[in-house]
Design a protein around this motif. Structure first.
Motif, mmCIF file in Angstrom:
data_model
loop_
_atom_site.group_PDB
_atom_site.id
_atom_site.type_symbol
_atom_site.label_atom_id
_atom_site.label_comp_id
_atom_site.label_asym_id
_atom_site.label_seq_id
_atom_site.Cartn_x
_atom_site.Cartn_y
_atom_site.Cartn_z
ATOM 1 N N HIS A 37 -2.029 17.961 1.843
ATOM 2 C CA HIS A 37 -1.200 18.689 0.868
ATOM 3 C C HIS A 37 -0.309 17.715 0.127
ATOM 4 O O HIS A 37 0.139 16.714 0.676
ATOM 5 N N ARG A 38 -0.028 18.017 -1.114
ATOM 6 C CA ARG A 38 0.787 17.110 -1.941
ATOM 7 C C ARG A 38 2.155 16.908 -1.346
ATOM 8 O O ARG A 38 2.630 15.774 -1.269
ATOM 9 N N ARG A 39 2.795 17.960 -0.892
ATOM 10 C CA ARG A 39 4.144 17.839 -0.331
ATOM 11 C C ARG A 39 4.116 17.119 1.014
ATOM 12 O O ARG A 39 5.013 16.334 1.336
ATOM 13 N N GLY A 40 3.045 17.329 1.842
ATOM 14 C CA GLY A 40 2.934 16.611 3.116
ATOM 15 C C GLY A 40 2.719 15.121 2.907
ATOM 16 O O GLY A 40 3.296 14.280 3.618
ATOM 17 N N ALA A 41 1.865 14.741 1.902
ATOM 18 C CA ALA A 41 1.639 13.319 1.607
ATOM 19 C C ALA A 41 2.917 12.660 1.136
ATOM 20 O O ALA A 41 3.188 11.476 1.423
ATOM 21 N N ALA A 42 3.757 13.443 0.382
ATOM 22 C CA ALA A 42 5.023 12.881 -0.098
ATOM 23 C C ALA A 42 5.951 12.562 1.064
ATOM 24 O O ALA A 42 6.677 11.556 1.060
ATOM 25 N N VAL A 43 5.951 13.438 2.075
ATOM 26 C CA VAL A 43 6.794 13.187 3.262
ATOM 27 C C VAL A 43 6.344 11.902 3.966
ATOM 28 O O VAL A 43 7.162 11.066 4.356
ATOM 29 N N LEU A 44 5.027 11.720 4.160
ATOM 30 C CA LEU A 44 4.505 10.512 4.830
ATOM 31 C C LEU A 44 4.837 9.262 4.031
ATOM 32 O O LEU A 44 5.165 8.214 4.608
ATOM 33 N N THR A 45 4.750 9.366 2.699
ATOM 34 C CA THR A 45 5.087 8.200 1.870
ATOM 35 C C THR A 45 6.558 7.860 2.021
ATOM 36 O O THR A 45 6.939 6.682 2.122
ATOM 37 N N ALA A 46 7.404 8.870 2.042
ATOM 38 C CA ALA A 46 8.841 8.627 2.195
ATOM 39 C C ALA A 46 9.159 8.050 3.571
ATOM 40 O O ALA A 46 10.121 7.271 3.730
ATOM 41 N N LEU A 47 8.378 8.435 4.583
ATOM 42 C CA LEU A 47 8.614 7.915 5.932
ATOM 43 C C LEU A 47 8.229 6.445 6.074
ATOM 44 O O LEU A 47 8.688 5.768 7.009
ATOM 45 N N THR A 48 7.380 5.918 5.190
ATOM 46 C CA THR A 48 6.868 4.549 5.334
ATOM 47 C C THR A 48 8.005 3.540 5.391
ATOM 48 O O THR A 48 8.089 2.710 6.304
ATOM 49 N N GLU A 49 8.900 3.552 4.426
ATOM 50 C CA GLU A 49 9.988 2.573 4.391
ATOM 51 C C GLU A 49 10.918 2.734 5.592
ATOM 52 O O GLU A 49 11.403 1.748 6.145
ATOM 53 N N LYS A 50 11.147 4.010 5.980
ATOM 54 C CA LYS A 50 12.044 4.242 7.111
ATOM 55 C C LYS A 50 11.434 3.704 8.418
ATOM 56 O O LYS A 50 12.144 3.118 9.245
ATOM 57 N N ALA A 74 3.923 3.857 9.964
ATOM 58 C CA ALA A 74 4.176 3.532 8.553
ATOM 59 C C ALA A 74 2.897 3.463 7.750
ATOM 60 O O ALA A 74 2.887 3.765 6.542
ATOM 61 N N GLU A 75 1.807 3.042 8.395
ATOM 62 C CA GLU A 75 0.532 2.932 7.683
ATOM 63 C C GLU A 75 0.014 4.287 7.210
ATOM 64 O O GLU A 75 -0.833 4.362 6.296
ATOM 65 N N SER A 76 0.498 5.371 7.808
ATOM 66 C CA SER A 76 0.021 6.703 7.421
ATOM 67 C C SER A 76 0.423 7.067 5.998
ATOM 68 O O SER A 76 -0.196 7.936 5.364
ATOM 69 N N GLY A 77 1.475 6.411 5.462
ATOM 70 C CA GLY A 77 1.911 6.726 4.101
ATOM 71 C C GLY A 77 1.000 6.167 3.032
ATOM 72 O O GLY A 77 1.076 6.566 1.869
ATOM 73 N N GLY A 78 0.167 5.192 3.403
ATOM 74 C CA GLY A 78 -0.785 4.629 2.441
ATOM 75 C C GLY A 78 -0.164 3.703 1.428
ATOM 76 O O GLY A 78 -0.800 3.368 0.410
ATOM 77 N N VAL A 79 1.054 3.249 1.630
ATOM 78 C CA VAL A 79 1.726 2.337 0.707
ATOM 79 C C VAL A 79 2.290 1.155 1.484
ATOM 80 O O VAL A 79 2.352 1.167 2.714
ATOM 81 N N LEU A 80 2.703 0.114 0.756
ATOM 82 C CA LEU A 80 3.348 -1.088 1.334
ATOM 83 C C LEU A 80 2.474 -1.714 2.438
ATOM 84 O O LEU A 80 2.958 -2.184 3.465
ATOM 85 N N ALA A 81 1.170 -1.761 2.205
ATOM 86 C CA ALA A 81 0.243 -2.290 3.218
ATOM 87 C C ALA A 81 0.491 -3.767 3.502
ATOM 88 O O ALA A 81 0.438 -4.212 4.654
ATOM 89 N N GLU A 82 0.779 -4.576 2.433
ATOM 90 C CA GLU A 82 0.997 -6.019 2.646
ATOM 91 C C GLU A 82 2.257 -6.262 3.458
ATOM 92 O O GLU A 82 2.279 -7.126 4.345
ATOM 93 N N GLU A 83 3.319 -5.531 3.159
ATOM 94 C CA GLU A 83 4.575 -5.712 3.890
ATOM 95 C C GLU A 83 4.383 -5.331 5.368
ATOM 96 O O GLU A 83 4.897 -6.004 6.268
ATOM 97 N N ILE A 84 3.652 -4.233 5.586
ATOM 98 C CA ILE A 84 3.401 -3.798 6.970
ATOM 99 C C ILE A 84 2.587 -4.859 7.714
ATOM 100 O O ILE A 84 2.884 -5.204 8.876
ATOM 101 N N ALA A 85 1.553 -5.401 7.076
ATOM 102 C CA ALA A 85 0.705 -6.399 7.721
ATOM 103 C C ALA A 85 1.488 -7.673 8.052
ATOM 104 O O ALA A 85 1.319 -8.283 9.125
ATOM 105 N N GLU A 86 2.357 -8.094 7.137
ATOM 106 C CA GLU A 86 3.158 -9.309 7.370
ATOM 107 C C GLU A 86 4.092 -9.123 8.561
ATOM 108 O O GLU A 86 4.199 -9.994 9.428
ATOM 109 N N LEU A 87 4.783 -7.965 8.571
ATOM 110 C CA LEU A 87 5.705 -7.716 9.676
ATOM 111 C C LEU A 87 4.933 -7.603 10.994
ATOM 112 O O LEU A 87 5.392 -8.082 12.043
#
Length: 533
Positions: A37-50, A74-87
């Motif tokens: 769902h669009r709203r559920g994906a938005a929640v996962l994306t927002a959770l990535t940075e946190k 964090a990987e579930s949000g589908g964003v910031l993959a390079e930052e996650i991999a580096e950390l």
């Protein structure tokens, strides 16, 4: 109805995100029906940075498992993959290093514990020096080492006090306990050295006084203490020689007993009883030899020995003249006579003696010696006795060896023995590879059957042209080996093969030709050439 429930769950996930309840928001938004769902994906994306930020907090606190779990979320949000991999790479690297250090620490503690409990306090303490102050297991091991060191010192103090009181056995027990607690303690080592010195001195004094049982008891109280001290090894060897001599006396082997006691005399020259024992054993041996050489000796080999049940007893007690030869001596238990005459084409006549004792004396009609010579010496002048791989001379009369008169001596290669004016022989060991020895007769010494060399046969002998051959034969090329097996003598060419290779049996009275050498083996019978020389 279903659509209304879905929106309720989406609203709960958004509220949990707004309130900072990250794990609850991730659980709700990560459900399969909300993830798309669009709203559920938005929640996962927002959770990535946190989750990334919280993973950094765990990482800095060395909570590597928690940090890796947050990065997975964090990987579930589908964003910031390079930052996650580096950390993630940083977390895994530091985690591996931390695990290596933890394993190294555990290994150090294990090694320190093993050394402390094994009696190496200094080594254990050295390992613990690398441990941090906050390492509780290391602190516990340090306290254990301190307690053990105190116990070891108490053992040293108690041992020294007992030594002062003369209670050496009790002192030895304290020192053994001290060694088990701290084997490298200098105080324990000094106490052990002091105790061993006193005990060894007491044991040596007891040996010199002839109290051998007391000396053994003194030494026994040490146990394994002082095993590396040469003084203790020497006293142990002295007691071993005394035990061997006592065993020989018990079996009536006075010559062998005297040999052990003479060795004892070299290491304990102050012991008067040793010198007396040497003389007593000499007299006993001479009396035994005199009896064997007298009229009773003529009958001794013909007497049937019987046990309590009336049956014949095999064997006789060991004695210096146990192999005294008489003309009608029967064959050995293996069917081969103890004295044999070997006639060698191109070599001459050789007397082969198979026993451990060969008697030497003048030619006599009644009871000749094994090595009978035409001379004015006694009928039983001396014996050459083989003990293991050594040969000894035991004589009832004086024998001159190297310009000195003696009646007992260890024979060495090249020793020239003069029994009388026309009785001279040279003892030789032609080959280092064989324990067989020979007696070479001088030009003025004559034996029956024109024998010029006596072979003291022991397992095998060589036949050939060289100086290392026991039996000379210029035609034996390659050299031959004479050996005993199964109650018979065999002969074969000398090579590196098995003993059975090309071996041929020597039959008494039958000529044989092997490798160009002609041989005849005959029983030993004294045939005089006419008038005595």
């Amino acid at each position: 109805m279903l659509s209304q429930l879905l929106f309720v769950r989406l609203k709960a996930a958004e509220n949990a995100l707004r309130d900072g309840r990250l794990d609850e928001a991730y659980r709700l938004a990560g459900a399969p029906d909300l993830r798309g769902h669009r709203r559920g994906a938005a929640v996962l994306t927002a959770l990535t940075e946190k989750f990334i930020e919280r993973a950094r907090v765990h990482y800095r606190a060395d909570r590597f498992v928690e940090a890796l779990a947050d990065l997975d979320r964090a990987e579930s949000g589908g964003v910031l993959a390079e930052e996650i991999a580096e950390l993630r790479g940083h977390v895994l690297t530091v985690q591996a290093e931390q695990q290596r250090q933890d394993q190294s620490r555990r290994d150090r503690l294990k090694a320190a514990k093993r050394r402390i409990e094994g009696g190496s306090l200094a080594a254990g303490r050295k390992i613990l020096e690398e441990a941090s102050e906050g390492d509780r297991p290391a602190l516990e091991l340090r306290r254990n080492a301190e307690v053990r060191a105190k116990d070891a010192q108490e053992c040293v103090d108690a041992a020294l006090a007992l030594i002062g009181q003369g209670q050496l056995a009790a002192a030895a027990d304290r020192i053994r306990r001290g060694r088990s607690i701290d084997g490298h303690n200098e105080g324990v080592a000094r106490a052990e050295t002091t105790l061993c010195g006193l005990v060894i001195e007491a044991a040596r004094r007891a040996i010199d006084e002839g109290r051998l049982s007391r000396a053994a008891d003194e030494l026994a109280c040490l146990g394994k203490l002082g095993d590396r001290l040469p003084e203790k090894c020497e006293v142990t060897d002295l007691l071993a020689l005394a035990r061997q001599a006592a065993g020989c006396v018990k079996s009536n082997d006075y010559a062998e007993a005297r040999r052990h006691v003479m060795s004892l005399q070299r290491f304990s020259p102050k012991a008067k009883w040793v010198a007396a024992a040497v003389e007593q054993l000499r007299q006993l041996n001479e009396l035994r030899m005199a009896l064997r050489a007298g009229p009773l000796g003529d009958l001794s080999d013909q007497v049937d020995l019987k046990g309590p049940d009336g049956e014949a007893v095999e064997g006789k007690s060991a004695a210096l003249d146990d192999t005294v030869a008489i003309p009608s001596r029967p064959a050995s238990s293996k069917g081969l006579p103890d004295r044999l005459l070997l006639l060698v084409d191109g070599g001459g006549s050789f007397l082969i003696l198979r026993g451990n004792v060969g008697t030497i004396g003048r030619v006599a009609t009644g009871n000749p010696a094994d090595v009978a010579v035409f001379s004015d010496i006694a009928e039983r002048h001396a014996n050459v006795t083989r003990v293991d791989d050594d040969y000894f001379l035991f004589a009832t009369r004086d024998v001159e060896i190297g310009g000195c008169k003696t009646r007992q001596q260890l024979l060495r290669d090249g020793d020239r023995m003069m029994f009388g004016r026309k009785a001279k022989m040279t003892f030789r060991l032609p080959s280092r590879k064989s324990p067989t020895a020979v007696l070479d007769l001088s030009d003025t010494t004559k034996m029956p059957n024109d024998v010029r060399r006596v072979v003291l046969f022991n397992h095998h002998a060589t036949i050939g042209p060289g100086s290392t051959a026991h039996i000379h034969c210029r035609h034996a090329v390659p050299p031959l080996v004479l050996f005993e097996r199964g109650g018979a003598l065999w002969i074969r060419p000398h090579n590196d093969g098995h003993v059975d290779t090309e071996a041929r049996r020597l039959t008494i009275g039958e000529p044989i030709e092997v490798g160009g050498a002609g041989l005849v083996l005959e029983p030993w019978k004294i045939r005089t050439p006419g008038p005595s020389v």
